[in-house]
Design a protein around this motif. Structure first.
Motif, PDB file in Angstrom:
ATOM      1  N   ALA A  65       0.839  -1.209   0.000  1.00  0.00           N
ATOM      2  CA  ALA A  65       0.000   0.000   0.000  1.00  0.00           C
ATOM      3  C   ALA A  65       0.873   1.259   0.000  1.00  0.00           C
ATOM      4  CB  ALA A  65      -0.906  -0.011   1.225  1.00  0.00           C
ATOM      5  N   GLU A  66       1.948   1.237   0.772  1.00  0.00           N
ATOM      6  CA  GLU A  66       2.832   2.401   0.838  1.00  0.00           C
ATOM      7  C   GLU A  66       3.509   2.658  -0.514  1.00  0.00           C
ATOM      8  OE1 GLU A  66       1.887   4.166   3.622  1.00  0.00           O
ATOM      9  OE2 GLU A  66       4.009   4.601   3.987  1.00  0.00           O
ATOM     10  N   CYS A  67       3.957   1.574  -1.159  1.00  0.00           N
ATOM     11  CA  CYS A  67       4.618   1.734  -2.461  1.00  0.00           C
ATOM     12  C   CYS A  67       3.628   2.259  -3.497  1.00  0.00           C
ATOM     13  CB  CYS A  67       5.231   0.404  -2.920  1.00  0.00           C
ATOM     14  SG  CYS A  67       6.726  -0.003  -2.005  1.00  0.00           S
ATOM     15  N   ALA A  74       8.719  -1.188  -8.264  1.00  0.00           N
ATOM     16  CA  ALA A  74       9.306  -2.376  -7.647  1.00  0.00           C
ATOM     17  C   ALA A  74       9.465  -3.453  -8.709  1.00  0.00           C
ATOM     18  CB  ALA A  74       8.413  -2.864  -6.528  1.00  0.00           C
ATOM     19  N   THR A  75      10.371  -4.396  -8.457  1.00  0.00           N
ATOM     20  CA  THR A  75      10.576  -5.484  -9.415  1.00  0.00           C
ATOM     21  C   THR A  75       9.524  -6.564  -9.159  1.00  0.00           C
ATOM     22  OG1 THR A  75      12.033  -6.716  -7.928  1.00  0.00           O
ATOM     23  CG2 THR A  75      13.071  -5.073  -9.362  1.00  0.00           C
ATOM     24  N   ALA A  76       9.397  -7.480 -10.135  1.00  0.00           N
ATOM     25  CA  ALA A  76       8.434  -8.581  -9.997  1.00  0.00           C
ATOM     26  C   ALA A  76       8.797  -9.429  -8.782  1.00  0.00           C
ATOM     27  CB  ALA A  76       8.449  -9.426 -11.261  1.00  0.00           C
ATOM     28  N   GLN A  77      10.099  -9.596  -8.575  1.00  0.00           N
ATOM     29  CA  GLN A  77      10.577 -10.392  -7.442  1.00  0.00           C
ATOM     30  C   GLN A  77      10.141  -9.754  -6.105  1.00  0.00           C
ATOM     31  OE1 GLN A  77      14.763 -10.963  -7.953  1.00  0.00           O
ATOM     32  NE2 GLN A  77      14.882 -12.648  -6.520  1.00  0.00           N
ATOM     33  N   ALA A  80       6.439 -10.215  -5.560  1.00  0.00           N
ATOM     34  CA  ALA A  80       6.101 -11.592  -5.184  1.00  0.00           C
ATOM     35  C   ALA A  80       6.388 -11.851  -3.705  1.00  0.00           C
ATOM     36  CB  ALA A  80       6.871 -12.569  -6.065  1.00  0.00           C
ATOM     37  N   LEU A  81       7.388 -11.185  -3.167  1.00  0.00           N
ATOM     38  CA  LEU A  81       7.732 -11.323  -1.739  1.00  0.00           C
ATOM     39  C   LEU A  81       7.722  -9.930  -1.123  1.00  0.00           C
ATOM     40  CD1 LEU A  81      10.747 -13.810  -2.007  1.00  0.00           C
ATOM     41  CD2 LEU A  81       8.531 -14.307  -1.000  1.00  0.00           C
ATOM     42  N   PRO A  82       6.535  -9.445  -0.746  1.00  0.00           N
ATOM     43  CA  PRO A  82       6.365  -8.027  -0.380  1.00  0.00           C
ATOM     44  C   PRO A  82       7.271  -7.505   0.734  1.00  0.00           C
ATOM     45  CG  PRO A  82       4.236  -9.051  -0.684  1.00  0.00           C
ATOM     46  CD  PRO A  82       5.237 -10.156  -0.736  1.00  0.00           C
ATOM     47  N   HIS A  83       7.793  -8.398   1.605  1.00  0.00           N
ATOM     48  CA  HIS A  83       8.673  -7.842   2.643  1.00  0.00           C
ATOM     49  C   HIS A  83       9.925  -7.218   2.017  1.00  0.00           C
ATOM     50  CE1 HIS A  83      10.873 -11.662   2.265  1.00  0.00           C
ATOM     51  NE2 HIS A  83      11.888 -11.000   2.772  1.00  0.00           N
ATOM     52  N   LEU A  84      10.256  -7.659   0.784  1.00  0.00           N
ATOM     53  CA  LEU A  84      11.416  -7.083   0.092  1.00  0.00           C
ATOM     54  C   LEU A  84      11.189  -5.615  -0.287  1.00  0.00           C
ATOM     55  CD1 LEU A  84      12.343 -10.021  -2.334  1.00  0.00           C
ATOM     56  CD2 LEU A  84      13.544  -9.365  -0.243  1.00  0.00           C
ATOM     57  N   LEU A  85       9.917  -5.212  -0.286  1.00  0.00           N
ATOM     58  CA  LEU A  85       9.600  -3.827  -0.656  1.00  0.00           C
ATOM     59  C   LEU A  85      10.113  -2.806   0.360  1.00  0.00           C
ATOM     60  CD1 LEU A  85       5.945  -4.335  -1.932  1.00  0.00           C
ATOM     61  CD2 LEU A  85       7.935  -3.742  -3.318  1.00  0.00           C
ATOM     62  N   HIS A  86      10.582  -3.272   1.518  1.00  0.00           N
ATOM     63  CA  HIS A  86      11.104  -2.293   2.483  1.00  0.00           C
ATOM     64  C   HIS A  86      12.382  -1.631   1.938  1.00  0.00           C
ATOM     65  CE1 HIS A  86      13.846  -5.538   3.880  1.00  0.00           C
ATOM     66  NE2 HIS A  86      14.606  -4.550   4.279  1.00  0.00           N
ATOM     67  N   ALA A  87      13.001  -2.256   0.906  1.00  0.00           N
ATOM     68  CA  ALA A  87      14.204  -1.647   0.316  1.00  0.00           C
ATOM     69  C   ALA A  87      13.851  -0.417  -0.543  1.00  0.00           C
ATOM     70  CB  ALA A  87      15.000  -2.679  -0.470  1.00  0.00           C
ATOM     71  N   PRO A  88      12.994  -0.568  -1.575  1.00  0.00           N
ATOM     72  CA  PRO A  88      12.627   0.641  -2.324  1.00  0.00           C
ATOM     73  C   PRO A  88      11.885   1.671  -1.487  1.00  0.00           C
ATOM     74  CG  PRO A  88      11.323  -1.251  -3.084  1.00  0.00           C
ATOM     75  CD  PRO A  88      12.413  -1.791  -2.192  1.00  0.00           C
ATOM     76  N   LEU A  89      11.052   1.173  -0.567  1.00  0.00           N
ATOM     77  CA  LEU A  89      10.319   2.101   0.299  1.00  0.00           C
ATOM     78  C   LEU A  89      11.297   2.833   1.235  1.00  0.00           C
ATOM     79  CD1 LEU A  89       7.502   3.108   1.060  1.00  0.00           C
ATOM     80  CD2 LEU A  89       7.325   1.205   2.674  1.00  0.00           C
ATOM     81  N   GLY A  90      12.297   2.118   1.723  1.00  0.00           N
ATOM     82  CA  GLY A  90      13.313   2.720   2.588  1.00  0.00           C
ATOM     83  C   GLY A  90      14.079   3.820   1.860  1.00  0.00           C
TER      84      GLY A  90
END
Ligand SMILES: [Fe+2]
Ligand SMILES: [Fe+2]
Length: 196
Positions: A65-67, A74-77, A80-90
């Protein structure tokens, strides 16, 4: 300590679980030690380290939701594993919440989970520091990776990737072709087949 880093620490301390804050401090100091080793600016390394997990705060429960809200790509990867989104969001928070404008720092935060082929020395420092910092739980080869980090950063990147891939396989997670390709790339680099 640098005034900006001090201010960030004061801001994130009440927003993070105790262990997450301890990890953040560990990455920050480990990144600065690695910066000394590779003759890189220690303040930049500390800034990237202190902010690398800044999206992992209590108030941010939903990375997707934040992204979406901020239009973060974000990449497809990662999707697929949303906890990885803390990198672009960070990286987004680092820029828009903490006022970081240095593209090297923002990139290091952006790639600290999945790495990539085009890593700068700062990217590698943060990627490795995230894995070897003092509060990191023991895992296979951790002491060897800690040693490699200070002798050959490319070998440390490869060793971390190799550990991560083995962990994913053991745990029944899918390992993407992109990750396997990256593993092979750093294997060749660490064996001296690529010139950097
Ligand atoms: Fe992280
Ligand atoms: Fe981390």
């Amino acid at each position: 300590m640098d005034a900006t880093i001090n201010k960030i620490l004061k801001d994130i301390r009440p927003q993070m679980r105790c262990e997450r804050y301890e990890h953040t401090l560990g990455v920050m100091y480990t990144a600065s030690a690695l910066a000394f080793r590779y003759e890189y600016d220690p303040t930049k390394a500390m800034l990237a380290g202190v902010l690398h997990d800044c999206a992992k705060i209590y108030t941010c429960k939903d990375y997707v939701a934040e992204c979406t809200r901020y239009g973060i790509e974000a990449t497809a990867q990662e999707m697929a594993l949303p906890h990885l989104l803390h990198a672009p969001l960070g990286a987004y928070y680092a820029e828009h919440k903490y006022g970081v404008t240095d593209p090297d720092i923002l990139h290091a935060i952006r790639v600290h989970t999945l790495a990539g082929k085009d890593l700068s020395i700062l990217d590698k420092i943060v990627y490795v520091a995230d894995y070897i910092e003092p509060s990191r739980k023991e895992c296979p080869a951790l002491s060897r990776i800690r040693m490699l980090a200070f002798t050959d950063i490319n070998k440390a990147v490869y060793a971390k990737l190799d550990n991560v891939v083995n962990y994913l396989k053991r745990s029944g997670y899918e390992v993407t072709d992109t990750t396997l390709e990256l593993l092979d790339y750093y294997k060749k680099i660490s064996e001296g087949e690529h010139n950097e």
